[in-house]
Structures are given as C-alpha cells and as structure tokens.
Design a protein around this motif. Structure first.
Motif, PDB file in Angstrom:
ATOM      1  N   LYS A 158      40.149  39.964  45.653  1.00 26.94           N
ATOM      2  CA  LYS A 158      40.222  38.540  45.989  1.00 26.94           C
ATOM      3  C   LYS A 158      39.703  38.353  47.415  1.00 26.94           C
ATOM      4  O   LYS A 158      38.898  37.473  47.706  1.00 26.94           O
ATOM      5  N   GLU A 159      40.178  39.219  48.324  1.00 25.48           N
ATOM      6  CA  GLU A 159      39.757  39.123  49.720  1.00 25.48           C
ATOM      7  C   GLU A 159      39.792  40.504  50.359  1.00 25.48           C
ATOM      8  O   GLU A 159      40.646  41.328  50.013  1.00 25.48           O
ATOM      9  N   ALA A 216      34.757  44.387  48.117  1.00 31.28           N
ATOM     10  CA  ALA A 216      34.780  42.917  48.017  1.00 31.28           C
ATOM     11  C   ALA A 216      34.462  42.431  46.608  1.00 31.28           C
ATOM     12  O   ALA A 216      35.039  41.441  46.144  1.00 31.28           O
ATOM     13  N   THR A 268      44.234  41.918  47.484  1.00 33.99           N
ATOM     14  CA  THR A 268      43.577  41.901  48.797  1.00 33.99           C
ATOM     15  C   THR A 268      43.541  43.327  49.347  1.00 33.99           C
ATOM     16  O   THR A 268      44.444  44.133  49.064  1.00 33.99           O
ATOM     17  N   THR A 290      31.349  36.286  50.141  1.00 37.06           N
ATOM     18  CA  THR A 290      32.053  35.276  50.941  1.00 37.06           C
ATOM     19  C   THR A 290      33.545  35.583  51.092  1.00 37.06           C
ATOM     20  O   THR A 290      34.265  34.857  51.771  1.00 37.06           O
ATOM     21  N   ASN A 291      34.014  36.666  50.445  1.00 30.90           N
ATOM     22  CA  ASN A 291      35.450  36.969  50.522  1.00 30.90           C
ATOM     23  C   ASN A 291      35.737  38.157  51.449  1.00 30.90           C
ATOM     24  O   ASN A 291      36.731  38.860  51.281  1.00 30.90           O
ATOM     25  N   GLN A 327      40.702  41.052  40.791  1.00 31.23           N
ATOM     26  CA  GLN A 327      40.367  39.832  41.536  1.00 31.23           C
ATOM     27  C   GLN A 327      41.598  39.123  42.126  1.00 31.23           C
ATOM     28  O   GLN A 327      41.453  38.147  42.848  1.00 31.23           O
TER      29      GLN A 327
END
Ligand SMILES: C[S@@+](CC[C@H](N)C(=O)[O-])C[C@H]1O[C@@H](n2cnc3c(N)ncnc32)[C@H](O)[C@@H]1O
Length: 451
Positions: free
Chosen positions: A325-326, A321, A305, A350-351, A302
């Motif tokens: 984290k992103e 995802a 990226t 949402t990431n 988490q």
C-alpha cells in the motif's frame, strides 16, 4: 609451535576472510591459498596468543576441489581469494561461513536454504575502482595487494568488464601524454587517485568518474575525446574531488566534465538513475535474485506498509512498492535519496516516499510519530544496524523483519539483538554476488515470536 618452523598439516576449513585454516598443535593457523583437504607443509610466519599465520611451502596431496587458477594475478592480488578452488567448493564455503556465524554469534542452529550461485563468475562486476600509481616511471592501474596499498599492475581483470579495463588504459595513456601525475599517498603530491567506472548492464550506459585531489587538470578536452572514442556507450564523465588522507575512495565534491552525472540501469523491472555516490549492487543479475527473495520473504499485499532502512537509490523500496500500500525509504547519502525520489517518478510509483537521515534517527522518529509498518526491510553496510535502529524496530513492532546483509558476523549479532526485541529467525538464504572473493550476501526472514 615455533616461528619459521615447517609443520605438516591438513587444511580443514575456510576462514571468513577467504584464507584457509589448519590446526597445528591445537592452534588455529590461518593459511592463504589453501583448499580443504590439502595435505601440506606450512611454514609459521607469525604467532599470536591464540592463533598463528602460516604459508604453504609444499602441497604433497592436493584437495580434490583444488583447480589451476585462471587468473595470473591470483596469488598476489587482494581482490579475489578463491581462484584456486572450484566454484562449487566456493559456494559451499560461503554457505558454511554464514551458517557458522548464525550458530556461533547468533546462537541459532539452523541450516540455510540452498545457496544461490552466480550464473557467471567472469566479468560480472558493473563497478570498477582502479587505484592509480606509478612504477618504473610508468603510470599503472590495478588492484591492491592483500592488506596493503601496493598496486599490482593489471591490464585485464577476470571479474571486471573489458570496457572498464579499456577506460582505465585510456586514462593511463592520457595521463602519460599530458604528464598528469598519480596521487602519492605518502607525499600527498600528484592528482589522480582512482578511476571509477560504473556500467548499466541492462542499458549499455557507462559512467566514468575520475577521483582526483584537485579539479585543476590539463587537457580535459583530450581526455573527454579519448574516453568517448574508447567507449561509444559512455554517458558521462565526472570528476570527484578527494583531498582527504585515509582510505575513503570518494570525496564529497563532484564536477561533471561531459554528459550526464548519473547512469541509468534497469533492476527488477524498474529503471534507476544512479549518481556515482549512490550505492548499487555490483552484480546486477544476482542482485535481482537477492531482491526477489527479499520481496518474497516480505509477503506484502496491497493492504500492507513497508519501511526500507538503508535504501540507497531505492532499488529495494521500489521493488516493494509494487506489492504494497505504501513504502518509506530512509538513507543517509543525499545524492542517493535524490536518485530514489527521481526513480520513483521515473517508474510512475506514487506510493513511495524517502527520508534523508541516519537509519536509527529516521526509525526512532517514525516510531515516535506512531508509524507502524507491517514489514521492515534493512540492508545496512558491513557494520550492521545500530542499537537505536534495533530499539526503533522493536517499538514499531512490524510482523516481519527482512534483513539483507553483506556481512555474516554483524548479521548474526543483529539477529540475536532482534531476538531480544521479540523476533525469531525463520529462514535465510545465501547469495553469491561476488564470485572468487570472500564476500557474500544473505537474506533473512525474522517474524514476531507472538505471531
Ligand atoms: C548495502 S547498501 C544498500 C542500499 C540499497 N538497499 C540497495 O540495495 O541498493 C547500504 C546503504 O546504507 C547507507 N547507509 C550507511 N550508513 C547509513 C546510516 N547510518 N543510515 C542510513 N543509511 C546508511 C549507504 O549509503 C548505502 O546506501
């Protein structure tokens, strides 16, 4: 070596295009339909500078891996090439094909992990694209003969679903009844070019897309009624208008005739809306295994990226995802990017964000912006990744690159180029998503040499 002369030889290997190889008078001879271990008489049909093409005239000792082809069209249809060998032998051939490319082109001597075969070799395709033609005054659909645009008429295909075959028949019958002519490539006359059927194996949804030269078709209401009766799970009927010459199946314009213009399926636990223009792996069960391996190789947590280049409708991006984290996805087909954005919402993710651009341009831009992903996943089309993308990956310097590939030769080339950017191949695994054909998928893990 002489053309038309018959030589006695043994089949010693499989070629990248699914044909087999014999060596005669120190020359490589490509022979369709051979099985390693076959002792046969081969007629030479063409001689090039360093190799030749031959045809098996007689097999006098059969390979132990040779089987009776289950498909009656196997010797003619250009879609499959391995119905004459056992599936175990096919998997060995595919694994070796990738290993040979990594060694010969990539310059790396490394064995792949155990090949992942398909649980089923029948009716596994969720996408059918039947070319449409006419023969003896009858509308036909089928598949092209190898290296030609001659259509082999076919009612049933062992790797397509019965539903897709039934829809092809339904459209043929409608064309016959309402005198809708197939498109003729030579004269550029007629209408219907391809019948494209995509199925969601997890949802039962089916989308019919008819590729036509012109949007002006008669008896559209009758077509809709017949198609809906044929497949109760039909979720939409779409026309794709392709006025161009050339081999591209799909044109740029879509018109929805009935229902939805997307199909829904579930992959790796996420729901996906898919437009006909968006890429979607044809073997869902195997795609899940392939993407799970890609996810495992990515080693995300988490805090990390990830950048997913060539992301299609976001299938890999959204799988990443959940563990990152992103994530950023980049893809060139606008409809696929729209699907990807919607798919993130559909799955309450949402990431994830998506960029509609050429992968090289997107990666260069992100590198210039100072984006430094921990992991970059690439899943390019057969031609592989371009130099701009390789350079941008080098500039972003992720810890790991996970390369998903459908072409061993370009994969091996790119692994070598990524080596020049400081990346070392750590492991790779071959996945069969296309039983009985020569196509194969591979996932590779490359790590920074200084890590
Ligand atoms: C093998 S598919 C993979 C798609 C996705 N990763 C998946 O598994 O569903 C390759 C994707 O690359 C896209 N593509 C082709 N050329 C591209 C380019 N120059 N830049 C970005 N994407 C491209 C295609 O539209 C396609 O969606």
């Amino acid at each position: 070596m002489e053309k038309n002369k018959i030589y006695r030889a043994e089949i010693i290997a499989y070629a990248g295009d699914g044909s087999s190889i014999a060596r005669i008078h120190d020359m490589v001879v490509f022979v369709p339909g051979g099985a390693v271990g076959d002792q046969c008489d081969i007629r030479i049909v063409k001689i090039a500078k360093n190799y030749a093409y031959g045809r098996i005239e007689r097999i006098f000792i059969k390979s132990k891996n040779r089987i009776e082809p289950e498909c009656p069209h196997a010797s003619k249809c250009g879609g499959c090439c391995y119905w004459h060998i056992s599936y175990e032998e096919e998997l060995r051939a595919k694994s070796k094909k990738v290993q040979d490319a990594i060694q010969r082109i990539g310059g790396i001597a490394m064995e792949p992990e155990a090949v992942c075969g398909s649980d089923s070799i029948y009716h596994y395709r969720n996408k059918a694209q039947y070319p449409v033609g006419i023969k003896d005054d009858e509308i036909i659909t089928g598949f092209y003969r190898a290296r030609s645009h001659d259509i082999i008429p076919m009612e049933h295909c062992l790797i397509q679903t019965e539903l897709a075959d039934n829809l092809a028949k339904c459209v043929r019958d409608w064309m016959t009844e309402y005198h809708v002519a197939p498109y003729n490539e030579n004269t550029r006359s007629g209408f219907i070019r391809h019948i494209y059927v995509r199925s969601g194996f997890a949802t039962g949804q089916v989308l019919l897309c008819i590729v036509t030269k012109s949007a002006k078709l008669p008896a559209v209401g009758e077509l809709i009624q017949a198609a809906r009766q044929t497949v109760p799970g039909l979720c939409g009927i779409v026309l794709n208008i392709n006025k161009k010459t050339g081999n591209a199946i799909l044109g740029d314009r879509y018109i929805t005739l009935w229902g939805n213009d997307t199909l829904e399926d579930v992959l790796c636990g996420n729901r996906f809306q898919l437009s006909p223009a968006a890429f979607y792996q044809v073997n869902r069960a195997q795609a899940e295994k392939l993407y799970e391996a890609a996810l495992q190789y990515a080693e995300l947590d988490q805090t990390k990226t990830a950048l997913d280049l060539y992301c299609g409708a976001g299938t890999i991006t959204l799988a990443l995802a959940h563990s990152a984290k992103e994530v950023i996805g980049a893809e060139i087909v606008p409809q696929a990017v729209e699907n990807a954005k919607q798919n993130a919402k559909l799955n309450y993710i949402t990431n994830a964000r998506f960029i509609c651009a050429d992968a090289g341009q997107a990666a260069t831009h992100l590198a210039e912006e100072g984006i430094r992903p921990d992991v970059i996943v690439v899943d390019p089309p057969r031609k592989g990744i371009d130099q701009a993308t390789i350079d941008a990956i080098g500039a972003m310097a992720p810890e790991r690159v996970v390369y998903v590939s459908c072409d061993p030769a370009t994969l091996a080339r790119d692994v070598k180029l990524l080596g020049e950017q400081g990346y070392q191949l750590k492991r790779y695994k071959v996945f069969d998503l296309f039983p009985r054909t020569f196509h194969v998928e591979t996932v590779c893990l490359l790590s920074r040499k200084d890590k």
